[in-house]
Design a protein around this motif. Structure first.
Motif, PDB file in Angstrom:
ATOM      1  N   PHE A 139    -115.251  24.339  29.172  1.00 33.61           N
ATOM      2  CA  PHE A 139    -114.968  25.772  29.266  1.00 33.61           C
ATOM      3  C   PHE A 139    -113.996  26.198  28.171  1.00 33.61           C
ATOM      4  CE2 PHE A 139    -116.571  25.950  33.631  1.00 33.61           C
ATOM      5  CZ  PHE A 139    -116.396  24.647  34.046  1.00 33.61           C
TER       6      PHE A 139
ATOM      7  N   PHE B 105    -107.662  28.581  25.567  1.00 32.35           N
ATOM      8  CA  PHE B 105    -107.546  27.290  26.237  1.00 32.35           C
ATOM      9  C   PHE B 105    -108.929  26.676  26.428  1.00 32.35           C
ATOM     10  CE2 PHE B 105    -103.113  27.291  27.410  1.00 32.35           C
ATOM     11  CZ  PHE B 105    -102.777  28.634  27.445  1.00 32.35           C
TER      12      PHE B 105
ATOM     13  N   LYS C  19    -118.968  28.755  28.982  1.00 34.95           N
ATOM     14  CA  LYS C  19    -118.981  27.453  29.631  1.00 34.95           C
ATOM     15  C   LYS C  19    -120.194  26.654  29.187  1.00 34.95           C
ATOM     16  CE  LYS C  19    -121.411  29.261  33.681  1.00 34.95           C
ATOM     17  NZ  LYS C  19    -121.332  29.585  35.123  1.00 34.95           N
TER      18      LYS C  19
ATOM     19  N   LEU D  92    -112.486  33.775  31.605  1.00 36.28           N
ATOM     20  CA  LEU D  92    -113.506  32.854  31.127  1.00 36.28           C
ATOM     21  C   LEU D  92    -114.268  33.457  29.950  1.00 36.28           C
ATOM     22  CD1 LEU D  92    -114.993  30.142  31.673  1.00 36.28           C
ATOM     23  CD2 LEU D  92    -116.577  31.453  33.097  1.00 36.28           C
TER      24      LEU D  92
ATOM     25  N   TYR E 138    -111.285  29.460  27.807  1.00 40.46           N
ATOM     26  CA  TYR E 138    -110.668  30.624  28.416  1.00 40.46           C
ATOM     27  C   TYR E 138    -109.812  31.333  27.367  1.00 40.46           C
ATOM     28  CZ  TYR E 138    -111.755  29.081  33.214  1.00 40.46           C
ATOM     29  OH  TYR E 138    -112.381  28.734  34.383  1.00 40.46           O
TER      30      TYR E 138
ATOM     31  N   GLN F  80    -106.461  34.108  27.022  1.00 38.49           N
ATOM     32  CA  GLN F  80    -105.344  34.751  27.735  1.00 38.49           C
ATOM     33  C   GLN F  80    -104.682  35.748  26.809  1.00 38.49           C
ATOM     34  OE1 GLN F  80    -101.944  32.274  28.786  1.00 38.49           O
ATOM     35  NE2 GLN F  80    -101.592  33.484  30.626  1.00 38.49           N
TER      36      GLN F  80
ATOM     37  N   GLY G 104    -103.661  37.035  33.106  1.00 39.54           N
ATOM     38  CA  GLY G 104    -104.222  35.763  33.533  1.00 39.54           C
ATOM     39  C   GLY G 104    -105.283  35.289  32.556  1.00 39.54           C
ATOM     40  N   LEU G 105    -105.891  34.152  32.854  1.00 41.95           N
ATOM     41  CA  LEU G 105    -106.927  33.594  31.990  1.00 41.95           C
ATOM     42  C   LEU G 105    -108.282  34.186  32.333  1.00 41.95           C
ATOM     43  CD1 LEU G 105    -104.579  31.441  31.887  1.00 41.95           C
ATOM     44  CD2 LEU G 105    -106.369  29.793  31.331  1.00 41.95           C
TER      45      LEU G 105
END
Lengths: 114, 115
Positions: free
Chosen positions: A34, A90, A49, A46, A36, A38, A43-44
């Motif tokens: 995945f 991330f 994936k 998506l 992500y 931010q 928050g993170l």
């Protein structure tokens, strides 16, 4: 055990330039992978994936990533950076099965210069 | 956006005091997670839950406890807060379905400062 290494804690590009954020993983079984994003004080979210259906995965905001088993890599790219892409990114890995936990890399901060 | 809220969003507390952070979801997802985020460390898993009253430790669980009495709520408690627990705390949820890859959806975070 599974792990993720993100090469480069900070990447700086010019607006319109190629974005390349590197992620290498370690997993004893075929992984799920995945990316992500931010944004500051959020928050993170998506981005995309990999679930073994296709090695080239397209995500939101024009990002894509390619799974390369031989290189144990899942690098994130975008052909042309936009100012709004400035954020922290991330990479995360899950080994699936009964292991429903994600292991995250330490993150790469992307700066986009005008 | 996934229906995840965290409360409080900001908190300042003193060393030695108990603190409870709440995560609430409206998605009816089975799995819930608590992470902490610190510069240079990415996200580290504190505790997670795989159902009501079913919880387990993550990689940085010392000094933390959790409870889940309802599907929608997952509480994180710092029994006696220390300065090393100053961090941003994120809750996440996921649902396992056949063929799915356990992607997690994150709440907005709680910024905790222990003085």
């Amino acid at each position: 055990a599974q792990s993720v290494t993100q090469l480069g804690s900070h990447v700086s590009v010019s607006e319109g330039a190629l974005v390349l954020l590197r992620c290498n993983y370690s997993s004893s079984v075929p992984p799920y992978l995945f990316w992500y994003v931010q944004y500051p004080n959020q928050g993170l979210q998506l981005l995309l994936k990999y679930t073994s259906a296709a090695t080239l995965v397209k995500g939101i905001n024009g990002f894509e990533a390619e799974f390369k088993k031989s290189e144990t890599s899942f690098h994130l790219t975008k052909p042309s950076a936009h100012m709004s892409d400035a954020a922290e990114y991330f990479c995360a890995v899950s080994s699936g099965g009964s292991n429903y936990k994600l292991t995250f890399g330490k993150g790469t901060l992307l700066t986009v210069n005008p | 956006d996934a229906g995840i809220t965290q409360s409080p969003r900001h908190k300042v507390t003193e060393t030695g005091t108990p603190v409870t952070l709440r995560c609430h979801q409206t998605e009816n997802h089975r799995y819930m997670y608590w992470y902490r985020q610190d510069p240079g460390h990415g996200l580290r898993l504190i505790h997670y839950s795989y159902g009501v009253k079913d919880t387990d430790k993550g990689e940085v669980s010392d000094g933390y406890s959790v409870s889940r009495s309802k599907t929608e709520d997952f509480l994180l408690t710092l029994e006696s807060a220390t300065s090393s627990q100053t961090s941003v705390y994120f809750c996440a949820i996921s649902e396992r379905e056949t063929g799915y890859a356990y992607e997690q959806y994150f709440g907005p975070g709680t910024r905790l400062t222990v003085t």
